[in-house]
Each structure stands twice: as C-alpha cells, then as structure tokens.
Design a protein around this motif. Sequence first.
Motif, PDB file in Angstrom:
ATOM      1  N   VAL A  38       0.791  -1.067   0.109  1.00 49.93           N
ATOM      2  CA  VAL A  38      -0.453  -0.061   0.032  1.00 49.93           C
ATOM      3  C   VAL A  38       1.100   1.379   0.028  1.00 49.93           C
ATOM      4  O   VAL A  38       1.445   1.184   0.735  1.00 49.93           O
ATOM      5  N   LYS A  39       0.692   2.290  -0.999  1.00 49.38           N
ATOM      6  CA  LYS A  39       1.758   3.042  -1.193  1.00 49.38           C
ATOM      7  C   LYS A  39       0.549   4.257  -1.256  1.00 49.38           C
ATOM      8  O   LYS A  39      -0.605   4.632  -1.301  1.00 49.38           O
ATOM      9  N   ALA A  88      -6.568   1.161   7.318  1.00 53.92           N
ATOM     10  CA  ALA A  88      -7.286   0.193   7.861  1.00 53.92           C
ATOM     11  C   ALA A  88      -8.030  -0.038   7.376  1.00 53.92           C
ATOM     12  O   ALA A  88      -8.865  -0.905   6.547  1.00 53.92           O
ATOM     13  N   ASP A  89      -9.145   1.055   6.522  1.00 51.96           N
ATOM     14  CA  ASP A  89      -9.773   1.056   5.498  1.00 51.96           C
ATOM     15  C   ASP A  89      -9.456   0.227   4.414  1.00 51.96           C
ATOM     16  O   ASP A  89      -9.898  -0.690   3.444  1.00 51.96           O
ATOM     17  N   LEU A  90      -8.150   1.170   3.853  1.00 49.55           N
ATOM     18  CA  LEU A  90      -7.732   0.679   2.735  1.00 49.55           C
ATOM     19  C   LEU A  90      -7.285  -1.383   3.009  1.00 49.55           C
ATOM     20  O   LEU A  90      -7.095  -1.665   1.539  1.00 49.55           O
ATOM     21  N   LEU A  91      -6.809  -1.681   3.784  1.00 45.26           N
ATOM     22  CA  LEU A  91      -5.615  -3.003   4.148  1.00 45.26           C
ATOM     23  C   LEU A  91      -6.978  -4.404   3.394  1.00 45.26           C
ATOM     24  O   LEU A  91      -6.900  -5.107   3.127  1.00 45.26           O
ATOM     25  N   VAL A  92      -7.743  -3.061   4.105  1.00 46.55           N
ATOM     26  CA  VAL A  92      -9.405  -4.815   4.150  1.00 46.55           C
ATOM     27  C   VAL A  92      -9.562  -5.301   2.776  1.00 46.55           C
ATOM     28  O   VAL A  92     -10.511  -5.497   2.297  1.00 46.55           O
ATOM     29  N   HIS A  93      -9.047  -4.391   1.444  1.00 46.80           N
ATOM     30  CA  HIS A  93      -9.070  -4.220   0.679  1.00 46.80           C
ATOM     31  C   HIS A  93      -8.468  -5.505  -0.655  1.00 46.80           C
ATOM     32  O   HIS A  93      -7.934  -5.985  -1.363  1.00 46.80           O
TER      33      HIS A  93
END
Length: 167
Positions: A38-39, A88-93
Amino acid sequence: MNNAKIFGISGWSGSGKTTLIEKLLPLFRARGLVVSLVKHTHHGFDIDKPGKDSWRFREAGAQEVLLAGAQRWALMHELRETPQPALADLLVHLAPCDLVIVEGFKSAELPKIEVHRPALGKPFFHEAFPAVVALASDAPLDTGLPLLDLNDPPAIATWILNHVGLA
C-alpha cells in the motif's frame, strides 16, 4: 484480508523509500512470501489515460471502475467528496498475503523504518512518531534506534522479517 503482518517504510520525499522497497520485494518473494503493498501519496494521481473507456466512465460519474484482463485486474474507486480513507479501511481490500509493506503513512500506528539520508538536510521524524522502530540510512547516525545500512537490502529484509515474526 487475513492475518498478514504489516510493516511500514517512511521517509521524506527523495530519501529512497521506493528504491528500498523495490529491492526488498524480490528478497521477500525468494523466501516464499506473498507480499502486497500500500503506497500513500500526497499528490493527486491517475492510473488511467484520458480518453480510454475506463477514464470516460469515471469522468461520467462511476464511483468504481474495475478493469479486468488476462494478466491483472484493477479497481479504481473515486472518492468524490468523501474523505480519504484510513489505512485500516484500505487494508481490508487486499487479498490474503503473508506481508503487507506500507510506504508512507508515517503517522499510522504500525511498526516502520524511517529512511533517512542526511544529505537531504531534512530532520528526523521518528521523535514525533513512536511507531518508528528502526532507521535505515546511507550514513552513520546518532540515534537510540537500531540503525540499518540502506545499502544492504538483504540485511534490512532479514531485520524486518525478524521484527514481524516471519523469519
């Protein structure tokens, strides 16, 4: 996402974060790990080309456009007027993996290395962000944190894997 280990690489622009990650990824893969990334960017970006169908769909108002091909697929999500999501909201993807490397997000509460090049003339930022657990530099530094040689990616890879428990 599964119970992947998450580790960050942060530093000032031009410090060598991307170059370091580019050297670490094949080292992690050589150990059989599935790695995602993730960047964060402070600048606007676009992975689409004006005039292409997907660009036209986004411009016409689609919130998400998913491109699918024989080698990859990509999901573009327009934020429009909504705020930028938290890490955290991005990691779930992300699909299940062993390790997620996060570039940027220096204030995120995850263990990270600060990449620091004294030649840039920028101050340290680890004093303001206690999640920094080590420094990687191309020069000797006076710090209480572990100091890793920026020019020795295999040693940095081993240090990260030891730190997250994947060694």
